[in-house]
Structure formats: C-alpha cells, structure tokens
Design a protein around this motif. Structure first.
Motif, PDB file in Angstrom:
ATOM      1  N   VAL A 278       0.587  -0.764  -0.255  1.00 52.56           N
ATOM      2  CA  VAL A 278      -0.028  -0.421   0.131  1.00 52.56           C
ATOM      3  C   VAL A 278       1.052   1.110  -0.079  1.00 52.56           C
ATOM      4  N   ALA A 279       0.662   1.963  -0.628  1.00 55.26           N
ATOM      5  CA  ALA A 279       1.324   3.340  -0.875  1.00 55.26           C
ATOM      6  C   ALA A 279       1.254   4.086  -0.430  1.00 55.26           C
ATOM      7  N   GLN A 280       1.550   4.870   0.191  1.00 56.52           N
ATOM      8  CA  GLN A 280       1.129   6.037   0.829  1.00 56.52           C
ATOM      9  C   GLN A 280       0.348   7.039   0.673  1.00 56.52           C
ATOM     10  N   ASP A 281      -0.494   7.374  -0.357  1.00 61.99           N
ATOM     11  CA  ASP A 281      -1.453   7.297  -1.188  1.00 61.99           C
ATOM     12  C   ASP A 281      -2.590   6.628  -0.989  1.00 61.99           C
ATOM     13  N   GLY A 282      -2.614   5.509  -0.625  1.00 58.21           N
ATOM     14  CA  GLY A 282      -3.984   4.896  -0.835  1.00 58.21           C
ATOM     15  C   GLY A 282      -3.762   3.419  -1.369  1.00 58.21           C
ATOM     16  N   GLU A 283      -3.230   3.980  -2.852  1.00 60.04           N
ATOM     17  CA  GLU A 283      -2.887   3.088  -3.832  1.00 60.04           C
ATOM     18  C   GLU A 283      -2.401   1.641  -3.375  1.00 60.04           C
ATOM     19  N   PHE A 284      -3.018   0.187  -3.156  1.00 56.62           N
ATOM     20  CA  PHE A 284      -2.864  -0.314  -2.978  1.00 56.62           C
ATOM     21  C   PHE A 284      -2.957  -1.763  -4.430  1.00 56.62           C
ATOM     22  N   PHE A 285      -2.048  -2.672  -4.132  1.00 56.22           N
ATOM     23  CA  PHE A 285      -1.311  -3.517  -5.336  1.00 56.22           C
ATOM     24  C   PHE A 285      -1.031  -4.893  -4.333  1.00 56.22           C
ATOM     25  N   PHE A 286      -1.571  -5.459  -5.022  1.00 60.77           N
ATOM     26  CA  PHE A 286      -1.287  -7.325  -5.052  1.00 60.77           C
ATOM     27  C   PHE A 286      -0.047  -7.462  -4.841  1.00 60.77           C
ATOM     28  N   MET A 287       0.488  -8.487  -3.825  1.00 60.35           N
ATOM     29  CA  MET A 287       1.817  -8.370  -3.665  1.00 60.35           C
ATOM     30  C   MET A 287       1.958 -10.501  -3.656  1.00 60.35           C
ATOM     31  N   GLU A 288       1.227 -11.068  -3.033  1.00 64.80           N
ATOM     32  CA  GLU A 288       1.376 -12.712  -3.407  1.00 64.80           C
ATOM     33  C   GLU A 288       0.002 -13.138  -2.254  1.00 64.80           C
ATOM     34  N   MET A 289      -0.437 -14.150  -2.510  1.00 64.60           N
ATOM     35  CA  MET A 289      -1.180 -15.294  -1.468  1.00 64.60           C
ATOM     36  C   MET A 289      -0.179 -15.765  -1.514  1.00 64.60           C
ATOM     37  N   ASN A 290      -0.777 -16.115  -0.101  1.00 63.33           N
ATOM     38  CA  ASN A 290       0.001 -17.338   1.060  1.00 63.33           C
ATOM     39  C   ASN A 290      -1.488 -18.409   1.432  1.00 63.33           C
ATOM     40  N   THR A 291      -0.967 -19.202   1.262  1.00 61.25           N
ATOM     41  CA  THR A 291      -1.923 -21.133   0.894  1.00 61.25           C
ATOM     42  C   THR A 291      -1.614 -21.296   1.885  1.00 61.25           C
ATOM     43  N   ARG A 292      -2.186 -20.781   3.219  1.00 59.64           N
ATOM     44  CA  ARG A 292      -1.988 -21.145   4.831  1.00 59.64           C
ATOM     45  C   ARG A 292      -2.014 -20.783   5.510  1.00 59.64           C
ATOM     46  N   LEU A 293      -2.458 -20.914   6.823  1.00 56.82           N
ATOM     47  CA  LEU A 293      -2.614 -20.059   8.025  1.00 56.82           C
ATOM     48  C   LEU A 293      -1.357 -19.232   8.438  1.00 56.82           C
ATOM     49  N   GLN A 294      -1.766 -18.189   8.868  1.00 55.91           N
ATOM     50  CA  GLN A 294      -0.554 -17.364   8.536  1.00 55.91           C
ATOM     51  C   GLN A 294       0.084 -17.246  10.180  1.00 55.91           C
ATOM     52  N   VAL A 295       1.212 -17.289  10.418  1.00 54.82           N
ATOM     53  CA  VAL A 295       1.401 -16.967  11.701  1.00 54.82           C
ATOM     54  C   VAL A 295       0.610 -15.914  13.053  1.00 54.82           C
ATOM     55  N   GLU A 296       0.621 -14.742  12.378  1.00 52.96           N
ATOM     56  CA  GLU A 296       0.180 -13.772  12.874  1.00 52.96           C
ATOM     57  C   GLU A 296      -1.675 -13.948  12.655  1.00 52.96           C
ATOM     58  N   HIS A 297      -2.814 -15.226  12.620  1.00 53.23           N
ATOM     59  CA  HIS A 297      -3.825 -14.957  13.033  1.00 53.23           C
ATOM     60  C   HIS A 297      -5.076 -14.927  14.475  1.00 53.23           C
ATOM     61  N   PRO A 298      -3.940 -14.890  15.158  1.00 48.58           N
ATOM     62  CA  PRO A 298      -4.654 -15.097  16.312  1.00 48.58           C
ATOM     63  C   PRO A 298      -5.052 -13.516  16.760  1.00 48.58           C
ATOM     64  N   VAL A 299      -4.236 -12.445  15.819  1.00 52.20           N
ATOM     65  CA  VAL A 299      -4.690 -10.737  15.858  1.00 52.20           C
ATOM     66  C   VAL A 299      -6.341 -11.350  15.641  1.00 52.20           C
ATOM     67  N   THR A 300      -6.801 -11.377  14.629  1.00 53.86           N
ATOM     68  CA  THR A 300      -8.144 -11.387  13.733  1.00 53.86           C
ATOM     69  C   THR A 300      -8.743 -12.233  14.949  1.00 53.86           C
ATOM     70  N   GLU A 301      -8.374 -13.436  15.816  1.00 44.01           N
ATOM     71  CA  GLU A 301      -9.060 -14.569  16.164  1.00 44.01           C
ATOM     72  C   GLU A 301      -9.804 -13.492  17.317  1.00 44.01           C
ATOM     73  N   GLU A 302      -8.955 -12.920  18.311  1.00 43.27           N
ATOM     74  CA  GLU A 302      -9.002 -11.820  19.063  1.00 43.27           C
ATOM     75  C   GLU A 302     -10.467 -10.939  18.532  1.00 43.27           C
ATOM     76  N   THR A 303     -10.125 -10.016  17.807  1.00 40.38           N
ATOM     77  CA  THR A 303     -11.022  -9.441  17.357  1.00 40.38           C
ATOM     78  C   THR A 303     -12.514  -9.933  17.260  1.00 40.38           C
TER      79      THR A 303
END
Length: 664
Positions: A278-303
């Motif tokens: 995501v650029a500073q002006d808010g424009e966003f670009f696809f980077m990649e897709m991880n086809t698995r659970l991510q290490v940081e998934h707990p923050v999603t679970e908590e909210t």
C-alpha cells in the motif's frame, strides 16, 4: 467432523492445533525429528511418532514418512501448519491419493499461488491491481537485467517461490543488479529449491496490509478483515495488528473486495491470506497470496472471537463456512509480537540453547500466549528460533499498546539472548504509537530500537546487588540438619560488626564488584568511589522496594538464580548476571586474531583467499544458519594466514574459520 488428525509440523503451531482439537474432542497424532523427541508438541499430542533426523529434509519435509504414520494411526486428515509442507502441491496430492484429507486448499490453488510469477499473471487477468514489473519465464541473467532497466530503479528482486523474506533484495541502481540477483537466487535455491525470481518496481515507504480470506467447498468465499504488518526488519514481520491504523472504511472495503476476487480466481478453499503493498497515497497492489494459515492469525481471532483452526477443520470436513460476510463484526484492537531467541545487538543473530527460565505474563482476557516451548526446553539450531507469540487485545489501539508494554515488562527469558528489550523499545517508539511506520522504517532507523552501549546508572546496579543480597539471605541453608542454627544465615554476620560481602555483576560484557555491608534489607553498598545507603529493602511479586540514599524507589524486577532483570524509571531493561566474587586477571582474549563461526551453520560462499590483505569489516565468508544468510566480516585489518572452511562445509559454533598472520 474428523475423529483423529495428524499434525505435520512442530513447535508453536503444532501446539496451537492440538489445543483446538482437544476442545473439539479430536484425537491428535504428532510427528517429530530426533531433535524434538522431548518437545512440547510431542508431549501434548495423544500420540507421537518419530520420522527422522534433526534437519527438516530428514524429517518434517518427508511427506512419504508423514503419510505412512497417518495411515498406520488411522488419521483421517493432516494439518500442515505453516512452513514445511503447508504449501507443497505434491504433498497435498499425495494426501488425496492416500485417502487422507489435506487441511488446506486444493493442490491447484497452491500451484496457482505458489509461484509469485504465475500468481501475478493470474491476478492480472482478474483485474486485481499489480505493481509494475516482470514475472516472465525467461530467467537468463542478461534478460533479467534488461527487464530491470525497463522496470526502472529502485526495484525489488523476489524469489518466485516461497516467502518469509527469503530471496528478496532491493536494488537502487543498475550497477548493483547482477550481484543482488546472484545473492537472491542463491538464497532462494537454499530455501525453496527454485532459483526463479520476479522483478517489481519498489514502492518507497510502503505499508504491508494483508487480508484473511476463507473459502469452502460450497462456493462461499469471504474475508475476515485486514492485518497490518508494516513493522518489518529485513522483510520479516515484527509486529502485526488489526485493524490497520492506516485504512478508512472505504479503503478497507475496496481491498477486501480485491482479496475475495483473488481467492475466487483460484477457487480457494480453506484459510489463506492475500497480501498487498500500500503506497502512502492509499493506492494498493497485489503482492502475493499465502495458501495457508499465517503466523499472525491470532490477532484476527481476538477481534472477531473466532477459532480459525476450527474453521479449517470444519471446511476440510466438507462443512460450509460458519458465517457470511455480513456477519463479520470486529471488536477492539489486537496486536501480536514474536518472542525470538536472537541477539538484536549482534544484527539479530539467531540463538540456541536451553531456556533456563521463561517467565511470561499470565494469560487473561487481554493477554494471550501461543508458544511451543517451556522453561527447561532447548531452542535448537535446526528450526526457527521463535519462543512464543504474545498477543494483546483491548478496546482500542491505545489501550492495546499499553497492554503490550505491560506484558513485555513482565517477560523474562534466561538462556539464549532474546529480542524482548527490542520489542519494548518498538512498542514505545513514536512511529509505532502514532501508526506511521512503513516496511522499511526499522531497517533505516534500527539504531533507534537498540539498547546500544549506554550503561545503566549506578543506582540500577545497586538495586540489582540488593536483590541478590536478599536472595542470598532467604536461600535455604542446611547445617547439620538444624534449621535454627545461626550458621544457616547467609548474611555474612561477624562478631562485633556487619560482615562484608562482594557482589560481582556482569552486564554488557563489563564486570562490576560491589562491596556490601549489612543484612536484612539494610545495606551500605560501594561501587568504586560511589557509596549508597540502602534501607528497608523488600522483594516480592516482581517488585523491589527500597530507599536508596533516602529516596524510595519501586522497581520491576525478576530474579532467577544468578540473573537479575530490572526496568529503570525510563523503562529501559537491564540484565545482570552474578559472577564469582573473585576472578583471576587473565590475558587479553585477543578476539581480533581470528574469525570464528558465531553459530552452527553451512558455508555458502568464501570471498577471500589465503594471503589476501583485508580491511576491518570486509566480508570474508557467507554462512547459512537458522534459515538466513549471515555475512562474516574481518574483525580487524590484516593478512589472512589460513582459511579452515570451504563452500558447502557445515561448521560448529565457535569454530575458527579464518586466522590472521601474526596470531597466536
């Protein structure tokens, strides 16, 4: 739902999956390498089977051995965790051929997104925004150089396979492209067995925001909001949070729609993550897709109040997603940091060794800990050195950051060096507090987050000595079986006066000898020319309270055997180690006489030869250890007398690799 599953992973994620399975009444089968025979995931699972040697290629990457265990134990499904075989198409297909459910996406989806180049081509066809660059099949270095010039500088070289920051290099001018390409390809080959790369225009000061997506076999695909992962060092995530402090509702909606479109493009099933620059002006670009659970998934679970591993299990068993997109409602703010065995002051050199003590904050409604080790376990050289994930949750970002700071202040790791002090400084830094950090900020301003050589004040040393004196006096002593004997007191009492004790402290490589007179919390302490009167010292519940020269202080502190950790008034963290009170004055170590291996690893490149005259700091060898490349540099200027390692050699920690002429 399944009755029994096998977990084809280790450490924190294996323990995480086991907890959910236990809650759902599903029996678990673990697998382990020879290095993990006593690991926590082995102890927590209902049964565990050995599958080979300590190196991943000898065990956790042996899909055939893992499937054989699944068949022998009657496991109906295999959860791959993250890393290892989680995004391996051949393994996913082998599971299906063996009649075992793979708890993850279809092999075709992994194939489509496993190659960054193929994924970009697919996203281009589905109108998902892309960064300008090259993702073609022609990998000839000369052709890549032409494409780099066409893309323009600065640009990013990225391994076409894999992730985790491996095989990534930023190139700012054409003159540095060839060397950066070779380095990226070498690292990609070691990490993924694939030298292919893609080129992208490098977006200056970007943010990294990813969306959790989930699909099922009934055609439903939704997203579970975003996670911002802009706090990174060398492309490795350091702090992850949700919601992003950068996104407003309109941007969030657009990015969420793009993430779902990306998942639908590959008919996605299960948990995945669509990552955007995501650029500073808010424009966003696809980077990649991880086809698995991510290490940081707990923050999603908590909210969201969800268990994403349970969702994975239910989807893999053929059930529909439990919620629709309109049902997703986030509450509060969550932040995750990763506690690692590494030395931030030594360029984050990964560590290994036994965890002599591991004090972590108590879990609560606001604090969650996902770990794979406990005190007494060993962090080995063969795998990622993560000790635990610390996750906090509160009503808003300000409160969540305060929870994080409190939790880190209660964390103490004795054994391998850790990144706790680094994380504390991160959690207090203005760019983090104000939500202004970008993916390159840590690398550009790393010195702002390191403790450096600034020593603690004498009063902090006196406080550490006071804690050790109190510990000595309360330590149980056995004297001829008589608990009431006056000789059982370790207070250095003498007839006619209070005895003298010497407390020797090691801190940051420096030795401090403190003379102490007194007992029972009242002491006269002397360090060099500085004398301090300590009165009313008491230690309990992680706090030392005392009057130092008449000024009362309450200091957060942890004492473990010969180690003391304290925070000063500025919330700096200092660790002191008890040393023998008297030491022989030995000869200088002569550390600059040779170059030694900082840890076990494999030599991947030798850049110098016998007889070369080199400058201090010149790169002599490149070592691969604990999933990263380390540049080994000359400790001083001089002439090389001998080199004891060749490319491809595996060397032990502290092995002398290079000797300089004139060295003893």
């Amino acid at each position: 739902m399944f009755d029994r599953i096998l977990i084809a992973n280790r450490g924190e994620i294996a323990c995480r999956v086991i907890r959910t399975c236990r809650r759902l009444g599903i029996r678990t089968v673990a697998v382990y390498s020879s290095a993990d025979a006593d690991a926590q995931h082995v102890r927590l699972a209902d049964e565990a089977w050995p599958i080979g040697g300590p190196r991943p290629a000898e065990s956790y990457l042996r899909g055939d051995a893992i499937i054989e265990v699944a068949l022998r134990t009657g496991a109906q499904a295999i959860h791959p965790g993250y890393g290892f075989l989680s995004e391996n198409t051949d393994f996913a297909r082998a599971c299906a051929e063996a009649g075992i459910a793979f708890i993850g996406p279809r092999p075709e989806s992994i194939d489509a997104m496993g190659s960054k180049a193929a994924a970009k081509a697919l996203m281009e066809r589905h109108a998902v925004p892309l960064v300008p660059g090259y993702h073609g099949a022609d990998q000839d270095p000369a052709h890549l150089a032409v494409q780099a010039d066409r893309t323009g500088y600065p640009l990013m070289i990225k391994a076409a396979s894999g992730g985790g920051g491996k095989g990534m290099r930023i190139v700012r001018e054409a003159a540095g492209f060839a060397e950066a390409l070779a380095s990226a390809q070498r690292e990609a080959a070691n990490a993924f067995g694939d030298t292919r790369v893609i080129l992208e225009r490098y977006v200056e000061h970007p943010r990294h925001i990813e969306f959790q997506v989930f699909g099922d076999t009934h055609g439903n695909v939704i997203h579970l909001n975003e996670r911002e992962c802009s706090a990174q060092r060398r492309y490795q995530k350091v702090l992850e949070e949700t919601p992003s402090p950068f996104l407003d509702d309109a941007r969030r909606a657009r990015m969420g729609e793009a993430a779902v479109a990306a998942a639908r493009a590959v008919d996605y099933v299960g948990a995945g993550t669509v990552e955007f620059i995501v650029a500073q002006d808010g424009e966003f670009f696809f980077m990649e897709m991880n086809t698995r659970l991510q290490v940081e998934h707990p923050v999603t679970e908590e909210t969201l109040g969800l268990d994403l591993v349970e969702w994975q299990l239910r989807v893999a068993a053929g059930e529909a997603l439990p919620l629709a997109q309109s049902d997703i409602r986030a509450v509060g703010h969550a932040i995750e940091v990763r506690l690692y065995a590494e030395d931030p002051e030594a360029n984050f050199l990964p560590g290994s060794g036994r965890l002599l003590s591991l004090d972590l904050p108590a879990p609560s409604a606001h604090v969650r800990l996902d770990g794979g080790v406990i005190a007494g376990d060993t962090v080995t050289i063969f795998y990622d050195p993560m000790i635990a994930k610390l996750i906090v949750h509160d009503r808003d970002r300000t409160q969540a950051l305060e929870r994080l700071r409190e939790a880190l202040a209660q964390t103490e790791i004795v054994g391998p060096k850790s990144n706790v002090a680094f994380l504390e400084r991160l959690a207090r830094h203005p760019v983090v507090i104000e939500g202004r950090i970008d993916t390159g900020y840590l690398d550009r301003h790393l010195e702002e987050f390191l403790v450096g050589d600034a020593p603690p004040a004498d009063v902090d040393r006196f406080a550490a000595a006071t804690a050790m004196l109190l510990q000595d006096e309360t330590a149980p002593q056995v004297v001829a079986g008589d608990p009431h004997s006056p000789w059982a007191n370790a207070d250095a009492w003498r007839i006619g006066h209070r005895g003298r004790r010497v407390i020797a402290l090691l801190e940051g490589g420096r030795r401090h000898e403190i003379d102490a007179h007194g007992h029972g919390g009242d002491y006269v302490l002397r360090l060099g020319e500085h004398t301090c009167m300590v009165a009313g010292a008491r230690f309990g519940d992680g706090m030392l309270s005392a009057r130092f020269d008449g000024r009362s202080r309450r200091i957060p502190m942890a004492v473990h055997g010969g180690h003391v950790r304290l925070h000063d008034a500025e919330e700096h963290r200092w660790t002191f180690e008890r040393a023998p009170a008297f030491a022989w004055a030995g000869e200088a170590s002569g550390g600059a006489r040779h170059l030694a291996a900082p840890m076990p690893g494999r030599i991947v490149l030798v850049r110098a030869s016998v007889g070369d005259t080199v400058e201090e700091g010149q790169e002599l060898l490149v070592m691969e250890a604990m999933k990263m490349e380390l540049a080994l540099k000359a400790p001083r200027a001089g002439t090389i007398e001998s080199i004891s390692a060749a490319q491809g050699d595996f060397v032990d920690a502290d092995a002398i690799l290079v000797r300089f002429a004139g060295a003893a």
